[in-house]
Scaffold this motif. Structure first.
Motif, PDB file in Angstrom:
ATOM      1  N   TYR A 119       0.816  -1.217   0.000  1.00  0.00           N
ATOM      2  CA  TYR A 119       0.000   0.000   0.000  1.00  0.00           C
ATOM      3  C   TYR A 119       0.851   1.269   0.000  1.00  0.00           C
ATOM      4  N   VAL A 120       1.932   1.260   0.734  1.00  0.00           N
ATOM      5  CA  VAL A 120       2.791   2.448   0.784  1.00  0.00           C
ATOM      6  C   VAL A 120       3.410   2.715  -0.590  1.00  0.00           C
ATOM      7  N   LYS A 121       3.780   1.656  -1.302  1.00  0.00           N
ATOM      8  CA  LYS A 121       4.292   1.819  -2.667  1.00  0.00           C
ATOM      9  C   LYS A 121       3.248   2.511  -3.536  1.00  0.00           C
ATOM     10  N   THR A 122       1.982   2.110  -3.374  1.00  0.00           N
ATOM     11  CA  THR A 122       0.893   2.697  -4.162  1.00  0.00           C
ATOM     12  C   THR A 122       0.697   4.171  -3.830  1.00  0.00           C
ATOM     13  N   LEU A 123       0.708   4.506  -2.544  1.00  0.00           N
ATOM     14  CA  LEU A 123       0.525   5.905  -2.141  1.00  0.00           C
ATOM     15  C   LEU A 123       1.626   6.792  -2.714  1.00  0.00           C
ATOM     16  N   LYS A 124       2.828   6.283  -2.723  1.00  0.00           N
ATOM     17  CA  LYS A 124       3.938   7.051  -3.301  1.00  0.00           C
ATOM     18  C   LYS A 124       3.776   7.170  -4.818  1.00  0.00           C
ATOM     19  N   TRP A 125       3.261   6.112  -5.442  1.00  0.00           N
ATOM     20  CA  TRP A 125       3.026   6.129  -6.882  1.00  0.00           C
ATOM     21  C   TRP A 125       1.969   7.182  -7.231  1.00  0.00           C
ATOM     22  N   ILE A 126       0.922   7.255  -6.423  1.00  0.00           N
ATOM     23  CA  ILE A 126      -0.137   8.245  -6.662  1.00  0.00           C
ATOM     24  C   ILE A 126       0.430   9.659  -6.691  1.00  0.00           C
ATOM     25  N   HIS A 127       1.330   9.942  -5.763  1.00  0.00           N
ATOM     26  CA  HIS A 127       1.856  11.306  -5.643  1.00  0.00           C
ATOM     27  C   HIS A 127       2.967  11.623  -6.630  1.00  0.00           C
ATOM     28  N   THR A 128       3.271  10.686  -7.515  1.00  0.00           N
ATOM     29  CA  THR A 128       4.266  10.959  -8.566  1.00  0.00           C
ATOM     30  C   THR A 128       3.667  10.762  -9.961  1.00  0.00           C
ATOM     31  N   HIS A 129       2.327  10.670 -10.027  1.00  0.00           N
ATOM     32  CA  HIS A 129       1.647  10.495 -11.300  1.00  0.00           C
ATOM     33  C   HIS A 129       0.418  11.384 -11.377  1.00  0.00           C
ATOM     34  N   SER A 130      -0.005  11.683 -12.585  1.00  0.00           N
ATOM     35  CA  SER A 130      -1.146  12.572 -12.801  1.00  0.00           C
ATOM     36  C   SER A 130      -2.461  11.823 -12.624  1.00  0.00           C
ATOM     37  N   ALA A 131      -3.544  12.585 -12.517  1.00  0.00           N
ATOM     38  CA  ALA A 131      -4.875  11.985 -12.399  1.00  0.00           C
ATOM     39  C   ALA A 131      -5.188  11.134 -13.624  1.00  0.00           C
ATOM     40  N   GLU A 132      -4.742  11.578 -14.801  1.00  0.00           N
ATOM     41  CA  GLU A 132      -4.969  10.816 -16.026  1.00  0.00           C
ATOM     42  C   GLU A 132      -4.244   9.467 -15.975  1.00  0.00           C
ATOM     43  N   GLU A 133      -2.998   9.495 -15.514  1.00  0.00           N
ATOM     44  CA  GLU A 133      -2.218   8.256 -15.429  1.00  0.00           C
ATOM     45  C   GLU A 133      -2.809   7.294 -14.403  1.00  0.00           C
ATOM     46  N   ILE A 134      -3.324   7.828 -13.308  1.00  0.00           N
ATOM     47  CA  ILE A 134      -3.953   6.991 -12.282  1.00  0.00           C
ATOM     48  C   ILE A 134      -5.229   6.362 -12.846  1.00  0.00           C
ATOM     49  N   ALA A 135      -6.041   7.176 -13.513  1.00  0.00           N
ATOM     50  CA  ALA A 135      -7.299   6.685 -14.089  1.00  0.00           C
ATOM     51  C   ALA A 135      -7.048   5.575 -15.105  1.00  0.00           C
ATOM     52  N   ASP A 136      -5.960   5.689 -15.861  1.00  0.00           N
ATOM     53  CA  ASP A 136      -5.635   4.673 -16.879  1.00  0.00           C
ATOM     54  C   ASP A 136      -5.416   3.295 -16.272  1.00  0.00           C
ATOM     55  N   LYS A 137      -5.045   3.257 -15.003  1.00  0.00           N
ATOM     56  CA  LYS A 137      -4.772   1.978 -14.337  1.00  0.00           C
ATOM     57  C   LYS A 137      -6.023   1.332 -13.744  1.00  0.00           C
ATOM     58  N   MET A 138      -7.104   2.092 -13.660  1.00  0.00           N
ATOM     59  CA  MET A 138      -8.306   1.589 -13.012  1.00  0.00           C
ATOM     60  C   MET A 138      -9.215   0.851 -14.003  1.00  0.00           C
ATOM     61  N   PRO A 139     -10.042  -0.087 -13.513  1.00  0.00           N
ATOM     62  CA  PRO A 139     -10.988  -0.777 -14.397  1.00  0.00           C
ATOM     63  C   PRO A 139     -11.914   0.231 -15.077  1.00  0.00           C
ATOM     64  N   THR A 140     -12.187   0.024 -16.355  1.00  0.00           N
ATOM     65  CA  THR A 140     -12.965   0.999 -17.122  1.00  0.00           C
ATOM     66  C   THR A 140     -14.389   1.180 -16.604  1.00  0.00           C
ATOM     67  N   ASP A 141     -14.963   0.142 -15.965  1.00  0.00           N
ATOM     68  CA  ASP A 141     -16.337   0.295 -15.472  1.00  0.00           C
ATOM     69  C   ASP A 141     -16.420   1.257 -14.289  1.00  0.00           C
ATOM     70  N   TYR A 142     -15.277   1.593 -13.690  1.00  0.00           N
ATOM     71  CA  TYR A 142     -15.266   2.565 -12.606  1.00  0.00           C
ATOM     72  C   TYR A 142     -15.576   3.980 -13.108  1.00  0.00           C
ATOM     73  N   TYR A 143     -15.412   4.212 -14.415  1.00  0.00           N
ATOM     74  CA  TYR A 143     -15.631   5.550 -14.973  1.00  0.00           C
ATOM     75  C   TYR A 143     -17.114   5.904 -15.073  1.00  0.00           C
ATOM     76  N   ALA A 144     -17.993   4.932 -14.878  1.00  0.00           N
ATOM     77  CA  ALA A 144     -19.453   5.143 -15.011  1.00  0.00           C
ATOM     78  C   ALA A 144     -19.792   5.761 -16.357  1.00  0.00           C
ATOM     79  N   GLY A 145     -19.068   5.332 -17.400  1.00  0.00           N
ATOM     80  CA  GLY A 145     -19.362   5.783 -18.755  1.00  0.00           C
ATOM     81  C   GLY A 145     -18.767   7.119 -19.137  1.00  0.00           C
ATOM     82  N   ASN A 146     -18.002   7.736 -18.235  1.00  0.00           N
ATOM     83  CA  ASN A 146     -17.447   9.060 -18.535  1.00  0.00           C
ATOM     84  C   ASN A 146     -16.059   9.190 -17.906  1.00  0.00           C
TER      85      ASN A 146
END
Length: 353
Positions: free
Chosen positions: A266-293
């Motif tokens: 988890y700590v690795k992930t938190l550090k990763w979040i703070h060194t990447h953009s919102a777009e880069e983070i979103a790209d890693k998430m399952p597409t159904d989390y976007y609720a179509g947008n």
């Protein structure tokens, strides 16, 4: 005599083969044991089940992101993430031993200790709630401040959840008792939006991306914003660390090696979040989390990136601040002796950092 000598030689050969086979088996077994667990190893992994109070909610994002980034695997863990309606359900399942860990609001550990049960936060994921009290656009003309919520129907994910605790805290700050409002469990996402559209709730506490969906559709408006540490400090008169990973204290004490591997991931992930953009983070998430947008999902994430802890440590003023709210608003906690040191630990995050 020759026949007897051949029989003895044959018997000796069989015994020799059995001995060598046994040695090989022991060596193989030893090799398998030495390769089990730990980051970067190739043996059998330790299986863990974690119940999350809403995987698609952005406040819980570090859970799925850790899996998507492969950090559980790197630590020799085979993790199953189980989706649930709220952190309240996660807490119950951890206590019942149905799962190894839960992801929900930190305040649950204080409430449990008041009830004589011991559970602690082992890594703090959010240092602010990432929530907002939303008011229906139909009611926005008459509900202009928290004071106007008296007597109204207020939506929460589940009764007893962190969203209800936050709402009660807001009401308490303006002199409204819990009994002077009506709480309805309406979940999040589509069910929350439908409840507001249908007029079943006048206002409600919810998370991203539901907040941004309500705003973009014109169904709701922000009444009180808890999506940054700064706005939370103003609204609640103090800090409010929210989503964490909690486990039973006795499990942590008897499985320190496994707990450390879990926290490392988890700590690795938190550090990763703070060194990447919102777009880069979103790209890693399952597409159904976007609720179509996806664009809206990214916009929502940008608005609250500051809620994610940079290192997983519990903020120094966090436990006392949350406890102060519990003492003022929760009868089950009032009058009880609470050892805050038993509700969280920075032991594993300190080593992970």
């Amino acid at each position: 005599m020759k026949i007897r000598k051949k029989q003895l030689c044959l018997l000796f050969g069989i015994i020799l083969i059995l001995v060598l086979s046994s040695c090989g088996s022991d060596a193989s077994s030893s090799s398998n044991k030495s390769s089990t667990g730990g980051g970067g190893t190739t043996g059998a992994k330790t299986h863990l089940s974690i119940m999350v109070g809403g995987l698609s909610k952005q406040i819980y994002l570090p859970n799925m992101l850790t899996k998507q980034l492969g950090y559980f695997d790197q630590e020799g863990l085979d993790v199953t993430l189980i989706d649930e309606a709220s952190g309240q359900s996660s807490e119950d399942s951890v206590l019942a031993g149905q799962v190894d860990a839960g992801s929900g609001s930190y305040n649950h550990t204080i409430e449990l200790q008041a009830a004589g049960k011991q559970m602690e936060c082992v890594v703090q994921l959010d240092i602010a709630p990432g929530e907002a009290e939303m008011v229906s656009a139909k009611e926005a003309g008459s509900i202009k401040s928290v004071k106007d919520l008296k007597g109204k129907n207020l939506g929460v994910t589940e009764l007893g959840s962190g969203t209800q605790t936050l709402t009660i805290a807001l009401l308490h700050n303006v002199g409204i008792a819990q009994s002077e409002a009506h709480f309805l469990p309406v979940g999040a996402g589509d069910t929350f939006i439908a409840a507001m559209q249908q007029g079943r709730i006048d206002a409600g506490m919810t998370t991203e991306p539901t907040i941004s969906r309500l705003l973009s559709s014109g169904v709701g408006k922000v009444l009180t914003d808890l999506r940054t540490p700064q706005s939370t400090q103003t609204a609640l008169n103090g800090s409010y660390p929210f989503i964490c990973l909690f486990m039973k204290n006795d499990y942590v004490n008897s499985h320190k090696d496994v707990t450390q591997k879990l926290v490392n991931a988890y700590v690795k992930t938190l550090k990763w979040i703070h060194t990447h953009s919102a777009e880069e983070i979103a790209d890693k998430m399952p597409t159904d989390y976007y609720a179509g947008n996806k664009t809206l999902y990214v916009t929502a994430l940008k608005s609250q990136l500051a809620i994610f802890s940079p290192d997983g440590n519990m903020p120094s003023d966090g436990p006392q601040s949350v406890y102060n709210i519990e003492k003022e608003t929760n009868q089950a906690v009032q009058g009880k002796q609470i050892d805050l040191k038993g509700t969280f630990t920075n032991e594993f995050t300190s080593k992970a950092n």
